[in-house]
Design a protein around this motif. Structure first.
Motif, PDB file in Angstrom:
ATOM      1  N   UNK A  58     -12.100   0.744  -0.937  1.00  0.00           N
ATOM      2  CA  UNK A  58     -11.854   0.487  -2.354  1.00  0.00           C
ATOM      3  C   UNK A  58     -13.180   0.121  -3.010  1.00  0.00           C
ATOM      4  N   UNK A  59     -13.490   0.757  -4.121  1.00  0.00           N
ATOM      5  CA  UNK A  59     -14.752   0.502  -4.820  1.00  0.00           C
ATOM      6  C   UNK A  59     -14.571  -0.308  -6.096  1.00  0.00           C
ATOM      7  N   UNK A  60     -13.333  -0.305  -6.657  1.00  0.00           N
ATOM      8  CA  UNK A  60     -13.111  -0.999  -7.926  1.00  0.00           C
ATOM      9  C   UNK A  60     -11.659  -1.432  -8.036  1.00  0.00           C
ATOM     10  N   UNK A  61     -11.448  -2.683  -8.443  1.00  0.00           N
ATOM     11  CA  UNK A  61     -10.116  -3.193  -8.779  1.00  0.00           C
ATOM     12  C   UNK A  61     -10.186  -3.707 -10.206  1.00  0.00           C
ATOM     13  N   UNK A  62      -9.435  -3.077 -11.095  1.00  0.00           N
ATOM     14  CA  UNK A  62      -9.512  -3.402 -12.525  1.00  0.00           C
ATOM     15  C   UNK A  62      -8.137  -3.830 -13.040  1.00  0.00           C
ATOM     16  N   UNK A 105       0.817  -1.210   0.000  1.00  0.00           N
ATOM     17  CA  UNK A 105       0.000   0.000   0.000  1.00  0.00           C
ATOM     18  C   UNK A 105       0.854   1.265   0.000  1.00  0.00           C
ATOM     19  N   UNK A 106       0.665   2.165  -0.978  1.00  0.00           N
ATOM     20  CA  UNK A 106       1.383   3.435  -0.992  1.00  0.00           C
ATOM     21  C   UNK A 106       0.493   4.542  -0.426  1.00  0.00           C
ATOM     22  N   UNK A 161      -5.065  -2.346   1.641  1.00  0.00           N
ATOM     23  CA  UNK A 161      -6.367  -2.381   2.308  1.00  0.00           C
ATOM     24  C   UNK A 161      -7.517  -2.277   1.309  1.00  0.00           C
ATOM     25  N   UNK A 162      -8.541  -3.067   1.530  1.00  0.00           N
ATOM     26  CA  UNK A 162      -9.779  -2.930   0.768  1.00  0.00           C
ATOM     27  C   UNK A 162     -10.795  -2.119   1.551  1.00  0.00           C
TER      28      UNK A 162
END
Length: 239
Positions: free
Chosen positions: A209-213, A160-161, A191-192
């Motif tokens: 987090x709302x979207x992982x693409x 995580x940055x 983190x999600x």
């Protein structure tokens, strides 16, 4: 026939393992909320670089470019078309004077002034797990001065940055919300979902987090990881 089937299974297993071992590349959309202030964040992850930026258009917000191999962070300041490089994310050994010379050493405190005691933060695993957005996440907690931060994080993305709007200060106490990202980064977790609450139960900070693409970036995307033309480099601050 059995030998051929066995070879196919071995090849398929090797391809699957190679796919799992590949680092994440693509885009992650998230939000960071403090009270009434909501920061929509976009993480663009390449093979060697990462870009973190706010997607709000109300003002020219800072954009972060992270070298995933060295940890160096480049802060882009659109408001004055400048950029600043921070080794190791500015965590240590990066202070310089405006002229580029090393900053003078910090003078010791007077003997009569007691040293400030800082509480050491630790990322505690609770052993609980769940699935968020298709990723297996473990539950962690951080406690400081009665406040508790609950974090659901995965090791299937990238370390995580933390998003930096300004260079981090090097001296003095740091609040929990300034340190939690570094604890996750050290454990190579992303983190999600995370919520920080005061000891009275009131919410202080929320990350979601709302979207992982997953997405293979193009050559054109490579420009996102460089300071734009016409930007001037400025030295890090001396504190």
């Amino acid at each position: 026939m059995k030998t051929r089937q066995l070879i196919c299974i071995v090849v398929a297993l090797a391809i699957w393992q190679l796919h799992c071992a590949r680092a994440f590349e693509g885009r992650i959309a998230a939000s960071l909320t403090r009270g009434d202030d909501v920061q929509p964040l976009l993480y663009t992850v390449g093979a060697d670089y990462l870009r973190v930026e706010q997607t709000r258009t109300d003002q020219p917000h800072t954009r972060d470019i992270v070298n995933l191999q060295t940890g160096e962070v480049t802060l882009l300041f659109p408001h004055n078309r400048s950029f600043m490089r921070l080794k190791n994310g500015g965590a240590n050994g990066n202070a310089q004077s405006p002229g580029g010379m090393p900053a003078p050493p910090l003078m010791p405190s007077p003997p009569a002034m007691p040293a400030l005691r800082m509480e050491s933060l630790e990322l505690h695993s609770t052993g609980e797990k769940t699935n968020l957005l298709g990723f297996t996440c473990a539950r962690f907690e951080i406690k400081q001065h009665g406040d508790t931060m609950e974090i659901w994080a995965t090791d299937q993305l990238l370390p995580f940055p933390p998003y930096l709007e300004v260079p981090p200060h090097r001296f003095g106490p740091r609040m929990l919300e300034e340190q939690w990202g570094g604890l996750l980064q050290a454990r190579k977790l992303f983190p999600l979902a995370a919520v920080l609450k005061f000891d009275n139960g009131a919410e202080r900070l929320r990350f979601a987090v709302s979207l992982v693409q997953p997405q293979k970036l193009t050559d054109a995307d490579g420009k996102l990881f460089l300071p734009p033309d016409g930007y001037n480099e400025i030295p890090p601050l001396p504190f």
